[in-house]
Design an enzyme around this catalytic site. Sequence first.
Site, PDB file in Angstrom:
ATOM      1  CG  ASP A  29      -1.906   7.778  -4.627  1.00  0.00           C
ATOM      2  OD1 ASP A  29      -1.206   6.782  -4.870  1.00  0.00           O
ATOM      3  OD2 ASP A  29      -3.136   7.810  -4.805  1.00  0.00           O
ATOM      4  CG  ASP A 195      -6.873   8.486  -3.695  1.00  0.00           C
ATOM      5  OD1 ASP A 195      -5.664   8.268  -3.865  1.00  0.00           O
ATOM      6  OD2 ASP A 195      -7.761   7.658  -3.966  1.00  0.00           O
TER       7      ASP A 195
END
Length: 249
Positions: A29, A195
């Site tokens: 990400d 996350d």
Amino acid sequence: MNQDAGRHDAVADRALHPLLAGKRLIAFDLDGTLIDSVPDLAAALVRALDDERLALPEREDVSRWVGNGTRKLVERGLSWALESPVEAVDETLAARVHAAFLSYYGEAPHRLTQLYPGVAETLFALRDSGFVLALVTNKPERFVAPLLEHFALRDAFSLCLGGDSLARKKPDPLPLCHAAERFGVPAGHCVMVGDSRHDMAAGKAAGFATAALTYGYNHGEPISDSAPDALLDSLSELLAAPARTSSIR
């Protein structure tokens, strides 16, 4: 020496997190994982809401709204400013504020944004160890290249996918499945690093192992609630034995 043998020899020369054993592709990400982008996202959102003479959020508020793309970020900001449910936000207003947000953010997508510690070193070490690295973000594609170029990270990745690169974005597994198929790597040999719960959901749905950063943006919820295969306090833990793990495969 063939390429696969060279890759395995290079990997063997480095200490790696056990989660990476037998893996070949790692998807990362961007926001909240590699970069702390909330300061610039918040600045653009504040300007767009201010144009409408609406209440202005703090950075901490914005950090809880990141994760599903810029349109959803704007809708959550409007919901907060108007004190109404997201689904009640007027579509015309949302479209106008979103367009303003994109314009403002595009002016300075990295003025206040910072790399998290250890990110560059870890990415290039993994790349040089023979892993295929893919960036899979929900951020619009047009903002991805400028950010990677600013932080000198573009050469770390073999593939970069934005939230509008394909028909669906995380938490849908499509971008991860696309990355695995692009390089001919079975899902069982892939890892998703992120996350947020959306990263973990996408990774699990795609059949990837999952590693979650304890920092970043996860709507104010502990990322451990998403039951990742590994918890990382720093991206650099991918290059060393973990301080703690969560049911590593």
